[in-house]
Scaffold this motif. Structure first.
Motif, PDB file in Angstrom:
ATOM      1  N   LYS A 157      -2.949  15.917  -6.189  1.00 39.88           N
ATOM      2  CA  LYS A 157      -1.950  15.862  -5.123  1.00 39.88           C
ATOM      3  C   LYS A 157      -2.121  14.656  -4.198  1.00 39.88           C
ATOM      4  CE  LYS A 157      -4.529  18.680  -1.805  1.00 39.88           C
ATOM      5  NZ  LYS A 157      -4.502  19.849  -0.934  1.00 39.88           N
ATOM      6  N   GLY A 158      -3.059  13.752  -4.512  1.00 37.79           N
ATOM      7  CA  GLY A 158      -3.273  12.581  -3.667  1.00 37.79           C
ATOM      8  C   GLY A 158      -2.000  11.764  -3.486  1.00 37.79           C
ATOM      9  N   ILE A 159      -1.952  11.044  -2.370  1.00 38.63           N
ATOM     10  CA  ILE A 159      -0.761  10.282  -2.010  1.00 38.63           C
ATOM     11  C   ILE A 159      -1.085   8.793  -1.892  1.00 38.63           C
ATOM     12  CG2 ILE A 159       0.877   9.880  -0.103  1.00 38.63           C
ATOM     13  CD1 ILE A 159       1.655  12.316  -1.501  1.00 38.63           C
ATOM     14  N   ILE A 160      -0.185   7.945  -2.375  1.00 37.76           N
ATOM     15  CA  ILE A 160      -0.340   6.493  -2.251  1.00 37.76           C
ATOM     16  C   ILE A 160      -0.152   6.089  -0.793  1.00 37.76           C
ATOM     17  CG2 ILE A 160       0.551   4.220  -2.928  1.00 37.76           C
ATOM     18  CD1 ILE A 160      -0.715   5.665  -5.256  1.00 37.76           C
ATOM     19  N   VAL A 161      -1.138   5.378  -0.254  1.00 32.45           N
ATOM     20  CA  VAL A 161      -1.091   4.901   1.117  1.00 32.45           C
ATOM     21  C   VAL A 161      -0.446   3.516   1.183  1.00 32.45           C
ATOM     22  CG1 VAL A 161      -2.545   4.126   3.031  1.00 32.45           C
ATOM     23  CG2 VAL A 161      -3.028   6.284   1.896  1.00 32.45           C
ATOM     24  N   THR A 162      -0.893   2.629   0.329  1.00 33.16           N
ATOM     25  CA  THR A 162      -0.254   1.316   0.177  1.00 33.16           C
ATOM     26  C   THR A 162      -0.608   0.787  -1.195  1.00 33.16           C
ATOM     27  OG1 THR A 162       0.122  -0.847   1.222  1.00 33.16           O
ATOM     28  CG2 THR A 162      -2.148  -0.079   1.113  1.00 33.16           C
ATOM     29  N   CYS A 163       0.107  -0.213  -1.642  1.00 37.97           N
ATOM     30  CA  CYS A 163      -0.163  -0.728  -2.984  1.00 37.97           C
ATOM     31  C   CYS A 163       0.177  -2.207  -3.061  1.00 37.97           C
ATOM     32  CB  CYS A 163       0.618   0.056  -4.039  1.00 37.97           C
ATOM     33  SG  CYS A 163       2.402   0.071  -3.795  1.00 37.97           S
ATOM     34  N   SER A 164      -0.358  -2.862  -4.068  1.00 40.21           N
ATOM     35  CA  SER A 164      -0.112  -4.293  -4.268  1.00 40.21           C
ATOM     36  C   SER A 164       1.306  -4.510  -4.781  1.00 40.21           C
ATOM     37  CB  SER A 164      -1.124  -4.850  -5.275  1.00 40.21           C
ATOM     38  OG  SER A 164      -0.878  -4.290  -6.568  1.00 40.21           O
ATOM     39  N   TYR A 165       1.737  -5.751  -4.703  1.00 39.45           N
ATOM     40  CA  TYR A 165       3.092  -6.070  -5.176  1.00 39.45           C
ATOM     41  C   TYR A 165       3.198  -5.913  -6.692  1.00 39.45           C
ATOM     42  CZ  TYR A 165       4.268  -7.564  -0.501  1.00 39.45           C
ATOM     43  OH  TYR A 165       4.510  -7.567   0.857  1.00 39.45           O
ATOM     44  N   GLU A 166       2.066  -6.094  -7.384  1.00 42.55           N
ATOM     45  CA  GLU A 166       2.079  -5.874  -8.835  1.00 42.55           C
ATOM     46  C   GLU A 166       2.369  -4.398  -9.139  1.00 42.55           C
ATOM     47  OE1 GLU A 166      -0.202  -9.528  -7.963  1.00 42.55           O
ATOM     48  OE2 GLU A 166      -0.287  -7.473  -7.172  1.00 42.55           O
ATOM     49  N   ALA A 167       1.809  -3.517  -8.325  1.00 41.16           N
ATOM     50  CA  ALA A 167       2.074  -2.080  -8.507  1.00 41.16           C
ATOM     51  C   ALA A 167       3.515  -1.761  -8.139  1.00 41.16           C
ATOM     52  CB  ALA A 167       1.108  -1.252  -7.653  1.00 41.16           C
ATOM     53  N   ARG A 168       4.017  -2.393  -7.092  1.00 42.10           N
ATOM     54  CA  ARG A 168       5.398  -2.139  -6.669  1.00 42.10           C
ATOM     55  C   ARG A 168       6.399  -2.558  -7.740  1.00 42.10           C
ATOM     56  NH1 ARG A 168       5.186  -3.871  -0.255  1.00 42.10           N
ATOM     57  NH2 ARG A 168       3.072  -3.102   0.025  1.00 42.10           N
ATOM     58  N   SER A 169       6.058  -3.611  -8.447  1.00 40.32           N
ATOM     59  CA  SER A 169       6.969  -4.077  -9.490  1.00 40.32           C
ATOM     60  C   SER A 169       7.106  -3.055 -10.617  1.00 40.32           C
ATOM     61  CB  SER A 169       6.485  -5.416 -10.062  1.00 40.32           C
ATOM     62  OG  SER A 169       5.291  -5.237 -10.818  1.00 40.32           O
ATOM     63  N   LYS A 170       6.139  -2.133 -10.701  1.00 38.35           N
ATOM     64  CA  LYS A 170       6.195  -1.068 -11.706  1.00 38.35           C
ATOM     65  C   LYS A 170       6.855   0.200 -11.153  1.00 38.35           C
ATOM     66  CE  LYS A 170       3.456  -3.336 -14.649  1.00 38.35           C
ATOM     67  NZ  LYS A 170       3.858  -3.753 -16.008  1.00 38.35           N
ATOM     68  N   THR A 210       3.721   6.738  -0.246  1.00 42.14           N
ATOM     69  CA  THR A 210       3.965   8.189  -0.156  1.00 42.14           C
ATOM     70  C   THR A 210       4.175   8.853  -1.517  1.00 42.14           C
ATOM     71  OG1 THR A 210       6.393   8.316   0.070  1.00 42.14           O
ATOM     72  CG2 THR A 210       5.112   7.840   2.080  1.00 42.14           C
ATOM     73  N   MET A 211       4.157   8.059  -2.577  1.00 38.02           N
ATOM     74  CA  MET A 211       4.341   8.638  -3.913  1.00 38.02           C
ATOM     75  C   MET A 211       3.080   9.389  -4.331  1.00 38.02           C
ATOM     76  SD  MET A 211       5.299   6.518  -7.386  1.00 38.02           S
ATOM     77  CE  MET A 211       7.034   6.296  -6.972  1.00 38.02           C
ATOM     78  N   PRO A 212       3.209  10.577  -4.927  1.00 38.77           N
ATOM     79  CA  PRO A 212       2.026  11.290  -5.426  1.00 38.77           C
ATOM     80  C   PRO A 212       1.309  10.457  -6.493  1.00 38.77           C
ATOM     81  CG  PRO A 212       3.965  12.720  -5.420  1.00 38.77           C
ATOM     82  CD  PRO A 212       4.447  11.334  -5.156  1.00 38.77           C
ATOM     83  N   LEU A 213      -0.021  10.576  -6.532  1.00 39.16           N
ATOM     84  CA  LEU A 213      -0.808   9.798  -7.490  1.00 39.16           C
ATOM     85  C   LEU A 213      -0.384  10.041  -8.934  1.00 39.16           C
ATOM     86  CD1 LEU A 213      -4.548   9.834  -6.328  1.00 39.16           C
ATOM     87  CD2 LEU A 213      -3.114   7.857  -6.783  1.00 39.16           C
ATOM     88  N   TRP A 214      -0.110  11.298  -9.264  1.00 35.36           N
ATOM     89  CA  TRP A 214       0.243  11.611 -10.651  1.00 35.36           C
ATOM     90  C   TRP A 214       1.520  10.881 -11.065  1.00 35.36           C
ATOM     91  CZ3 TRP A 214       4.966  13.669 -11.821  1.00 35.36           C
ATOM     92  CH2 TRP A 214       5.656  14.318 -10.796  1.00 35.36           C
ATOM     93  N   GLN A 215       2.449  10.789 -10.140  1.00 35.15           N
ATOM     94  CA  GLN A 215       3.703  10.108 -10.437  1.00 35.15           C
ATOM     95  C   GLN A 215       3.499   8.604 -10.568  1.00 35.15           C
ATOM     96  OE1 GLN A 215       6.774  10.991  -7.590  1.00 35.15           O
ATOM     97  NE2 GLN A 215       8.310   9.735  -8.611  1.00 35.15           N
ATOM     98  N   ALA A 216       2.651   8.051  -9.682  1.00 39.40           N
ATOM     99  CA  ALA A 216       2.357   6.622  -9.730  1.00 39.40           C
ATOM    100  C   ALA A 216       1.685   6.250 -11.049  1.00 39.40           C
ATOM    101  CB  ALA A 216       1.478   6.237  -8.552  1.00 39.40           C
TER     102      ALA A 216
END
Length: 411
Positions: A45-58, A63-69
């Motif tokens: 159930k962990g939540i994304i706090v922030t991410c790199s632009y490489e991750a955003r491009s995917k 706020t996205m759940p880790l499993w979904q990310a």
């Protein structure tokens, strides 16, 4: 160096995906890879706090759940936050900015204003490029910079191109660059305010700029007038290097009719004080990031205690909960004569971006009132702003607790 009287040159320096960028600077092997900072890394159930632009491009988002990310980006690298590391990088960033001028105002861990107005003949674009290049070369940290004649326009400009953007926004650019944007894209307007504005057919920043002042004030109070000024490019606020010392407070105390040790009576008084403080704070549209209590015993012995909050509050229930917990942690069970509650280090609600700590992040992400906040922190977890209030004495020790989230400057 010469002095000018009219020309203002304000830069807003906004670090790109700061926490992820700091991790990449610390471990270069992460550079160019999809990286996310997340709470509860071990849990589904962990939540994304922030991410790199490489991750955003995917498709990975805050706020996205880790499993979904991980489903969107199986190669996503997940790391826990390292706040000591981020504070250290923040101090280095502001130290570098102060090499250009002492007119630097930190507003959060990863952004601040720089005032070059005093430099006659200064070339803002060249200075911005120099700042951006040095931050990248020396600290390995990318940033976007907005250049404008005031703080509001500089803030809006820094959002126009990310990462590693430099944008200029002048008043004459408003019709083309600013006014076509939706109202909730304007700094100072969250989704909740945007919903209110839509009820009087205000949908874009152009609509805000040309709105009927009477209707705006009726809808939003004095903040309506301020938003209209900002939308027209008007902002007289100075860049204030001393704002780190600023504080405001709202408090109330109550002398009991007789000394008491009754928990029900004590709780009732704390409830009334919390209600009073909450009402006054809401009247002024402010939030408290520190709660201070006073306990006076029947023998007139008085103790005070304060608690720095992860997230600013203004609700009666929240103020009561914090004050009550503090009271029962320090009460010596002797008869009580007086109780007091004070909200300290206040920030204007309109300008406050809530720090989403790892414990409250998932709960907060579900709360409708915070939707506008979540939109604003895609790359800025831990970011919040402070408004100047009553100036404190400059000799105040920063390490003893300062304005909202300025503790990132602590040694």
């Amino acid at each position: 160096m010469g002095q000018t009287t009219n020309r203002r040159v304000i830069l807003h320096v906004d670090m790109n995906s700061f926490y992820a960028s700091v991790e990449m600077a610390y471990d270069p092997s992460l550079k160019g890879k999809p990286l996310a900072i997340a709470g509860n890394v071990e849990e589904r159930k962990g939540i994304i706090v922030t991410c790199s632009y490489e991750a955003r491009s995917k498709g990975v988002k805050t706020t996205m759940p880790l499993w979904q990310a991980k489903k969107l980006c199986p190669e996503l690298i997940i790391k826990k936050p390292n706040f000591d590391r981020y504070r250290s990088a923040s101090r280095a960033m502001f130290d570098l900015l102060r090499e250009f001028t002492d007119r630097v105002e930190p507003v959060s861990i990863d952004e601040g204003y720089v005032d070059f107005s005093e430099f006659d003949g200064a070339k803002p674009l060249e200075m911005a490029k120099s700042i951006q290049e040095r931050l990248l070369d020396e600290l390995l940290l990318p940033c976007s910079i907005g250049i404008a004649p005031n703080k509001f326009l500089a803030k809006m400009a820094s959002n126009m191109k990310k990462p590693l953007g430099i944008s200029i926004l002048r008043k004459r650019d408003l019709p083309l660059k600013l006014w076509p944007l939706l109202a909730n894209e304007m700094h100072g307007i969250g989704e909740k305010t945007a919903e209110k504005l839509r009820t009087i057919n205000i949908n874009t920043i152009f609509d805000v700029a040309h709105a009927d002042s009477v209707k705006l004030k009726a809808l939003l109070g004095i903040n309506g007038e301020r938003l209209k000024e900002r939308a027209n490019g008007i902002d007289e606020r100075e860049v204030d290097p001393d704002s780190i010392y600023d504080f405001k407070s709202i408090g109330n105390s109550s002398t009991l009719s007789k000394n008491t040790t009754s928990e029900s009576e004590i709780n009732e008084v704390l409830h009334k004080l919390a209600r009073s403080v909450s009402i006054r704070m809401k009247r002024k549209d402010v939030l408290a990031s520190k709660i201070f209590i006073t306990i006076r015993y029947g023998n007139l012995k008085t103790i005070t205690r304060s608690k720095k909050l992860e997230n600013p509050i203004d609700e009666e229930a929240d103020i009561y909960t914090v004050a009550r917990q503090m009271f029962y942690s320090h009460w010596e069970e002797d008869p009580i004569r007086l109780l007091g509650i004070t909200g300290q280090e206040l920030i204007e609600k309109n300008d406050a971006i809530k720090q989403l700590d790892l414990f409250s992040f998932e709960k907060d992400a579900k709360d409708e009132p915070l939707l506008s906040v979540i939109d604003k922190i895609n790359s800025k977890y831990g970011n919040q702003l402070i408004k100047r209030g009553v100036k404190g004495e400059k000799k105040q020790d920063i390490s003893s607790g300062t304005s909202f989230n300025k503790d990132f400057l602590r040694e």
